[in-house]
Design a protein around this motif. Structure first.
Motif, PDB file in Angstrom:
ATOM      1  N   ALA A   4      -0.830   7.078   0.641  1.00  0.00           N
ATOM      2  CA  ALA A   4      -0.089   6.016   1.339  1.00  0.00           C
ATOM      3  C   ALA A   4      -1.230   5.325   2.153  1.00  0.00           C
ATOM      4  CB  ALA A   4       1.079   6.584   2.344  1.00  0.00           C
ATOM      5  N   THR A  44       2.127   3.057  -1.727  1.00  0.00           N
ATOM      6  CA  THR A  44       2.375   4.271  -1.707  1.00  0.00           C
ATOM      7  C   THR A  44       2.315   4.750  -3.223  1.00  0.00           C
ATOM      8  OG1 THR A  44       4.735   4.481  -1.953  1.00  0.00           O
ATOM      9  CG2 THR A  44       3.885   4.750   0.349  1.00  0.00           C
ATOM     10  N   ASP A  45       1.680   6.073  -3.335  1.00  0.00           N
ATOM     11  CA  ASP A  45       1.821   6.557  -4.814  1.00  0.00           C
ATOM     12  C   ASP A  45       2.248   8.222  -4.442  1.00  0.00           C
ATOM     13  OD1 ASP A  45       1.085   8.058  -7.120  1.00  0.00           O
ATOM     14  OD2 ASP A  45      -0.929   6.912  -7.443  1.00  0.00           O
ATOM     15  N   ILE A  96      10.439   3.960  -0.520  1.00  0.00           N
ATOM     16  CA  ILE A  96       9.113   4.562  -0.075  1.00  0.00           C
ATOM     17  C   ILE A  96       9.449   6.270   0.438  1.00  0.00           C
ATOM     18  CG2 ILE A  96       7.597   4.879   1.858  1.00  0.00           C
ATOM     19  CD1 ILE A  96       7.798   1.684   1.952  1.00  0.00           C
ATOM     20  N   ASN A  97      10.577   6.287   0.944  1.00  0.00           N
ATOM     21  CA  ASN A  97      10.989   7.599   1.726  1.00  0.00           C
ATOM     22  C   ASN A  97      12.516   8.085   0.959  1.00  0.00           C
ATOM     23  OD1 ASN A  97       8.923   8.836   2.879  1.00  0.00           O
ATOM     24  ND2 ASN A  97       9.081   7.554   4.699  1.00  0.00           N
ATOM     25  N   ILE A 123       4.170   0.311   6.123  1.00  0.00           N
ATOM     26  CA  ILE A 123       3.570   0.971   4.855  1.00  0.00           C
ATOM     27  C   ILE A 123       3.328  -0.259   3.840  1.00  0.00           C
ATOM     28  CG2 ILE A 123       3.913   2.662   3.061  1.00  0.00           C
ATOM     29  CD1 ILE A 123       5.820   4.059   4.696  1.00  0.00           C
ATOM     30  N   LEU A 134      -0.941   2.389   4.992  1.00  0.00           N
ATOM     31  CA  LEU A 134      -0.567   1.984   6.421  1.00  0.00           C
ATOM     32  C   LEU A 134      -1.049   0.772   6.827  1.00  0.00           C
ATOM     33  CD1 LEU A 134       0.223   5.439   8.271  1.00  0.00           C
ATOM     34  CD2 LEU A 134       1.440   4.468   6.196  1.00  0.00           C
ATOM     35  N   ARG A 185       6.248  11.438   5.393  1.00  0.00           N
ATOM     36  CA  ARG A 185       7.585  11.737   4.532  1.00  0.00           C
ATOM     37  C   ARG A 185       8.587  11.799   5.670  1.00  0.00           C
ATOM     38  NH1 ARG A 185      10.525  16.157   3.038  1.00  0.00           N
ATOM     39  NH2 ARG A 185      11.651  16.004   0.856  1.00  0.00           N
ATOM     40  N   HIS A 206       0.885  10.737   1.652  1.00  0.00           N
ATOM     41  CA  HIS A 206       2.338  10.380   1.418  1.00  0.00           C
ATOM     42  C   HIS A 206       2.959  11.313   2.318  1.00  0.00           C
ATOM     43  CE1 HIS A 206       6.410   9.928   0.457  1.00  0.00           C
ATOM     44  NE2 HIS A 206       6.014   8.602   0.544  1.00  0.00           N
TER      45      HIS A 206
END
Length: 379
Positions: free
Chosen positions: A119, A112-113, A242-243, A109, A121, A89, A85
Motif C-alpha cells: 500500500a 494498493t496491491d 481498498i478495504n 491511500i 499512503l 486493513r 496492505h
C-alpha cells in the motif's frame, strides 16, 4: 602522501628512476580508486541516513480505537509512504510518527496491491528525505541487508542479516528470504542493501522457523508507484475498493446486557490477543494450544493457515486454507487462560508431498496461522 611514501625508497632505486616513481604512484592511485568504487556504507551510516525516512504507523477504527501498528517509509518528496496492505486493513484512519517524534496525519491511500500486500499512503512531507530504490534482481544469497522498523511500536529499530535466498513462490511470485528479524510492528519496513538503497519491503516471518523471514522485491513496489497519476488525490481508508466492507472493528466493544450471553464476533482490535501454537496433527485433526488474553469466552476461531514447503534448492511452495477451530470443552474457552482447540482439515498438511508433481517434500515445512475472526461472549 604518495610522495612522502616514495621518499622512503632506497637511494639505489630512487636515483635516476623517475619513471619507476611514476609507475609506483600510478598503481597506488589505481588501488585507491578501486577501493572507493567498491566501498559500501557501514551499518551506523545507513541508520543515520535512513532513519528520518522511516515511520511508525498506527491505525484506528471509526470510533478511534487502536487497531494495528506497522512501519512505513518515504519514497517521494511528495509524501508517498509505503507499507504493507495488512497494516491498514479495516482501518478508518492512520497516523505516522517519525523517528524525531513528529507526527503526521495520513491523508489517505494512493495505491494498493492486495495480492502483493503493498500500500502507498499519502502524508504531507515537510523536507523529510525519501529513500532511494535499488534493485533485487541481481541480489545473491549471502549478501548483507539491514531492516529499520518498529517492532512492538519501538520506531527506528535497526537489525541486520543476510539474504538467504531469492525465491519464486508458487501462487505468490518472487520473494526475498532474509535472516534479518521482522517482528510484530515491523511489517512494511524497508529492507536495505549496504549502500542504503531499498531492495525490498518486509512482509512476513515464519514463527515456526528460526530467522525465516520474507520481503517483497522492490520491483513490485516500483510497478505500484508507476500507477499513481501526477496530482492524484488520495482515497479514503473506508473506500470499499481498498478495504473490505465487513468491518468487525465497528462492532460495539461493549454489547448491551441483553446481548452479553449471545455469542458474537470479537472486535478486530482483540484478535491479536489470541495466540496460537500448533501442537499436533493426527489423521487430519489439528490441535492448537490457544492463549486467550481477550477477556471474552471463546466459542470458535476462524484462521487462515499457510503452509510453506521446500521441494529442493530454489523452490518454495505455498498453500493456504481457511480453518474453523472449536474448543475441546466448555471450560477450555475461558478468558485469560490456555486451552486446546481442534479442527478437521483432511490431508491439507500431507498433500504437499505430491503437489505439482515435484516429488517428496524436503524438511522443514513451515506453518503460519492468522486469526481472521473469533466468536465468543463478552465479559
Amino acid at each position: 602522501m604518495i610522495d612522502l611514501l616514495l621518499s622512503g625508497l632506497p637511494l639505489s632505486l630512487s636515483v635516476n628512476s623517475e619513471r619507476v616513481r611514476r609507475l609506483i604512484k600510478f598503481f597506488l592511485l589505481l588501488g585507491a580508486v578501486g577501493n572507493l568504487c567498491g566501498q559500501t556504507t557501514d551499518l551506523t551510516t545507513i541508520a543515520e541516513k535512513t532513519r528520518p525516512s522511516v515511520f511508525l504507523i498506527t491505525t484506528a477504527d471509526r470510533n478511534g480505537n487502536a487497531l494495528a501498528s506497522g512501519t512505513g517509509f518515504l519514497v517521494s518528496k511528495d509524501g508517498y509512504l509505503v507499507t504493507n496492505h495488512h497494516v491498514i486493513r479495516k482501518a478508518a484512519s492512520a497516523v505516522a510518527k517519525a523517528d524525531n517524534g513528529s507526527t503526521f496525519h495520513v491523508e489517505g491511500i494512493l495505491a494498493t496491491d492486495l495480492e502483493r500486500d503493498l500500500a502507498i499512503l499519502k502524508i504531507t512531507n515537510r523536507d523529510t528525505p525519501a529513500l532511494a530504490l535499488g534493485t533485487s534482481l541481481r541480489i545473491k544469497a549471502g549478501e548483507r541487508v539491514a531492516v529499520i522498523g518498529s517492532p512492538l511500536g519501538l520506531e527506528g529499530s535497526l537489525s541486520e542479516g543476510i539474504v538467504a535466498a531469492n525465491r519464486d513462490v508458487k501462487e505468490f511470485g518472487r520473494l526475498l528470504q532474509i535472516t534479518a528479524p521482522i517482528s510484530h510492528g515491523s511489517s512494511g519496513s524497508p529492507v536495505l542493501d549496504f549502500k542504503g538503497n531499498v531492495v525490498g519491503v518486509a512482509a512476513s516471518s515464519r514463527n515456526e522457523g528460526q530467522a525465516v523471514n520474507f520481503a517483497i522485491p522492490v520491483e513490485e513496489l516500483a510497478k505500484l508507484i508507476s500507477k499513481i497519476r501526477f496530482g492524484q488525490a488520495p482515497m479514503a481508508f473506508t473506500d470499499p475498493s481498498i478495504n473490505p466492507t465487513d468491518r468487525p472493528d465497528e462492532i460495539a466493544a461493549s454489547p448491551s446486557p441483553a446481548a452479553q450471553k449471545t455469542p458474537g464476533p470479537l472486535p478486530a482490535n482483540l484478535l491479536s490477543q489470541i495466540q496460537l501454537k500448533l501442537i499436533s496433527n493426527e489423521k487430519g485433526t489439528l490441535k492448537f494450544e490457544v492463549h486467550n488474553r481477550t477477556g471474552w469466552r471463546l466459542r470458535g476461531i476462524s484462521i487462515s493457515m499457510h503452509r510453506w514447503s521446500q521441494h529442493g534448492p530454489g523452490t518454495l511452495n505455498h498453500a493456504k486454507t481457511d480453518i474453523e477451530l472449536t474448543p475441546g470443552n466448555e471450560m477450555a474457552a475461558k478468558p485469560y487462560g490456555s486451552s486446546v482447540f481442534t479442527a478437521e482439515v483432511g490431508d491439507f498438511l500431507d498433500e504437499i508431498k505430491t503437489d505439482y508433481g515435484q516429488g517428496p517434500v524436503s524438511d522443514p515445512t513451515y506453518f503460519n496461522s492468522t486469526v481472521v475472526q473469533a466468536i465468543g461472549t463478552s465479559p
